[in-house]
Design an enzyme around this catalytic site. Structure first.
Site, PDB file in Angstrom:
ATOM      1  N   ASP A 680      66.195  14.543  14.457  1.00  0.00           N
ATOM      2  CA  ASP A 680      66.949  15.441  13.576  1.00  0.00           C
ATOM      3  C   ASP A 680      65.955  16.395  12.921  1.00  0.00           C
ATOM      4  OD1 ASP A 680      68.415  16.669  11.576  1.00  0.00           O
ATOM      5  OD2 ASP A 680      69.532  14.860  11.035  1.00  0.00           O
ATOM      6  N   HIS A 681      66.033  17.665  13.298  1.00  0.00           N
ATOM      7  CA  HIS A 681      65.038  18.620  12.832  1.00  0.00           C
ATOM      8  C   HIS A 681      65.170  18.922  11.337  1.00  0.00           C
ATOM      9  CE1 HIS A 681      61.764  21.188  13.287  1.00  0.00           C
ATOM     10  NE2 HIS A 681      62.192  22.047  14.189  1.00  0.00           N
TER      11      HIS A 681
END
Length: 708
Positions: A680-681
């Site tokens: 999850d950036h």
């Protein structure tokens, strides 16, 4: 013995031949008092007809499309117990006005009538609108709307200067049972609009003034001439407001002392006085859902201190005057009726202590004497034609007002709108199946069912308004067969779709040299077999991953629901994807960092067996903080696994293979394991993900580093 009663259409005002558009009950249904039975709609109003009492529906006497009038038969109802018509004669509304509520804590007074009995003037019949001559404005009043009172204005459709035609709608009202448009009785030009959105109206309240069509003078001249005419026009009171009628009740109540004004200071009584529940209409036993004040709190005039909610309405109760709360006499869950004591208050301005005719009493109607009248007989606080302010207004909620804004009103009844709000459904996205495209309750239910069957929340709650996929008739190309998805695939599919849409995915690809690790595993296979354990590569991988997560805890954290903080976890539970005949499941191995290789191998074997036999419990698949998906036994060189929210990372492992690797002097065959880390950036940066795969590759290259 059961009693059969005919349920008739009640007084619905000046509406005739109103069409039935929805029947909300069926024979055999048990209904409660005030439950809606049918929905009627004319070209001016939509209304729901409630049951006058509870019982069991025996027979429906109408159908959709019938036109009804007051007194027409709706259905027959079998009453039970106290609900039977013969047993509740005492409960029928008496034609005489209800007695005034006496103050519960007030001492007896010799005065013939307490001041708390309301200083409002006795109701007078308003003058009937008459055709004006010479261009004089005529009043337009609210007509008979049936058994509806204090109906909120939700839309004003005209403005001063607008020209209107006969029967044109000028106002929209909405109660919990009906939505109605109010027409003008004749054509003309609007001079002044005397109501606004949020006002609550009753029969004969003044709505606007109108210069009728065909008047002698044009509207502009009439508007200019109104100012000088105001004084003489009001100097001669109309029959609707005789000068003696307004002060009459006060005069009777204050006979011993005809002009006592409220005072404050040393002579004012500082005894607490009770605040009672005001008239809230035809609602009874209303539950308290929120108490907003406590003893010692200071409150201002009209400040909300209590929230009530029934199945038909939510209302906030304001305090009628400023002061300090002495005692709160209700709590959440209590059921209230008109006149119940809510709290006691030490008012800022108390009544005169020496005046025996004014004991502390109900402050539902404040103890005040009307301000002196001017020569025209009108209060200085009210303009001509302005209606008296309500004591305890129930202000419409902002969400309700937004839902009925001009041009954006879904064609649905108040009950259907409320039902949709409870489910979080945007009615603008629901197609109505009723007359004129009206949205029915079944339409809302069908919309929710369709949204759930498609594996997602209703469109209003989705982060993207994606267009639906086009429907394709595959049978036109050849033979087809439709097979239902397994339950696991339906559930996991909805979750994976939500994760893919809601998480900004990035995948980091890398390789780990596991030549020595695989040699070590092969050397330990016999020792493991002696312990009854089949030693595979997966327990070794989990041990290395757990150690890496301990050194980089961000990758096993979760994003807080508000998106503003991280939840760091002091445990290391790792989910392992297992492929079964019915679909993919992810059982969780707990405390991987605290267990040995053999124990991990046993637990993995047990969880895999339970997964393939369909015996996993919900608790076996909960609590993970990182996931591993291994396709090494099948093949492939790399893939993009989907992050399993609320986790923030997942490791994909493909089949290892021998590759030539330059060792500084020559190429040597090395067993290389492909790694695919999706993350999850919002939480994990690219550099952090690269450091994690480098760290993991080093641990797999030399498993002894896990011991350091």
């Amino acid at each position: 013995m059961a009693n059969i009663e005919d349920i008739l259409v009640p007084d619905i005002g000046d509406f005739h031949g109103v069409a039935v558009i929805e029947i909300l009950v069926k024979p055999g249904d048990r209904i409660q008092a005030e439950q809606s039975l049918v929905t009627l709609e004319s070209d001016k109003a939509t209304m729901e007809i409630p049951a006058p009492r509870g019982g069991v529906v025996r027979e429906i006497k109408l159908k959709i499309g019938d036109t009804l009038n007051a007194g027409d038969l709706i259905l027959t109802l079998e009453g039970d117990g106290a609900d039977a018509p013969g047993s509740d004669l005492a409960a029928e509304p008496a034609p005489a006005p209800a007695p005034e509520l006496e103050p519960a804590l007030a001492p007896k007074a010799p005065a013939p009538a307490p001041v708390a009995a309301s200083p409002k003037p006795a109701p007078q019949p308003p003058p009937e609108p008459v055709a004006a001559t010479g261009g004089e404005p005529v009043p337009v009043r609210l007509p008979d709307v049936g058994d509806y009172h204090d109906i909120p204005v939700v839309e004003v459709l005209v403005a001063p200067g607008d020209r209107v035609t006969a029967e044109q709608s000028v106002l929209t009202l909405e109660s919990d049972k009906a939505t109605m448009e109010i027409p003008v009785p004749q054509a003309g030009t609007v001079v002044e609009v005397l109501v606004k959105v949020g006002d609550k109206l009753n029969r004969d309240d003044l709505l606007l003034t109108l210069v009728p069509e065909g008047a002698a003078a044009p509207f502009a001249a009439q508007a200019a001439a109104q100012a000088p005419k105001a004084a003489p026009a009001t100097a001669a009171p109309t029959p609707a407001a005789p000068p003696a009628a307004t002060p009459a009740p006060v005069a009777a109540a204050t006979a011993p002392n005809p002009a006592p004004n409220p005072v404050s200071g040393p002579q004012a009584s500082r005894e607490p006085i009770p605040v009672h529940l005001p008239d809230v209409g035809d609602f009874h036993d209303i539950p308290v859902i929120e108490v907003l004040v406590a003893p010692g709190d200071r409150v201002e005039v009209e400040q909300t201190f209590l929230t009530l909610e029934s199945d038909k309405a939510t209302m906030e109760i304001p305090v009628p005057q400023a002061g300090v709360v002495w005692e709160v006499t209700v709590k959440v869950g209590d059921k209230l009726n008109r006149g119940d004591v809510l709290l006691t208050l030490i008012p800022d301005q108390a009544v005169t202590a020496e005046d025996p005719a004014h004991p502390p009493g109900l402050i539902e109607a404040p103890l005040t004497v009307p301000a002196p009248k001017d020569a025209a007989g009108l209060s200085a606080e009210r303009r001509p034609g302005e209606k008296e302010r309500a004591r305890a207004p129930i202000v419409p909620r902002p969400a309700d007002m937004a839902a009925i804004a001009t041009g954006r009103t879904p064609h649905a009844s108040p009950a259907v709108r409320r039902f949709a709000r409870e489910l979080g459904v945007d009615l603008h996205q629901v197609k109505g199946s009723g007359p004129k495209g009206r949205i029915l309750k079944g339409d809302v239910q069908g919309f929710v069912k369709q949204a759930l069957s498609q594996g997602g929340a209703p469109a209003a709650a989705s982060p993207f308004a994606l267009p639906p996929a086009p429907v394709v008739d595959f049978a036109q190309f050849g033979p087809v067969e439709t097979v239902a998805l397994s339950r696991i695939k339906r559930l996991s599919g909805a979750h994976l779709h939500r994760c893919w849409l809601g998480i900004p995915h990035v995948t980091q690809f890398d390789e780990a040299d596991i030549t020595e690790l695989d040699a070590f595993r092969q050397a330990q296979k016999d020792a493991a077999s002696a312990q009854g354990v089949k030693l595979t590569f997966l327990p070794l991988l989990l041990k290395a991953v757990a150690h890496a997560l301990g050194l980089m805890p961000t990758l096993k954290a979760s994003l807080a629901p508000d998106g503003e903080s991280l939840v760091l976890k002091g445990y290391t539970h790792i989910g392992v994807a297992v492929n079964t005949d019915n679909g993919l499941v992810v059982p969780v191995v707990r405390d991987v960092d605290k267990k040995g290789i053999y124990q991990l191998a046993r637990e993995l074997a047990e969880l895999s067996a339970k997964a393939r036999s369909g015996k996993l419990l919900p608790g076996d698949m909960q609590g993970g903080c990182f996931s591993v998906s291994s396709l090494g036994g099948i093949g492939g060189t790399a893939f993009t696994p989907i992050v399993n929210a609320p986790e923030v990372a997942i490791l994909g492992v493909s089949r290892s293979s021998l590759k030539p690797v330059w060792d500084g002097q020559q190429f040597a065959p090395r067993l290389m394991l492909p790694l695919s880390l999706s993350y999850d950036h919002r939480v994990v940066d690219g550099a952090e993900a690269a450091r994690f795969t480098n760290l993991l590759g080093g641990l797999l290259g030399d498993i002894r580093r896990v011991l350091l």
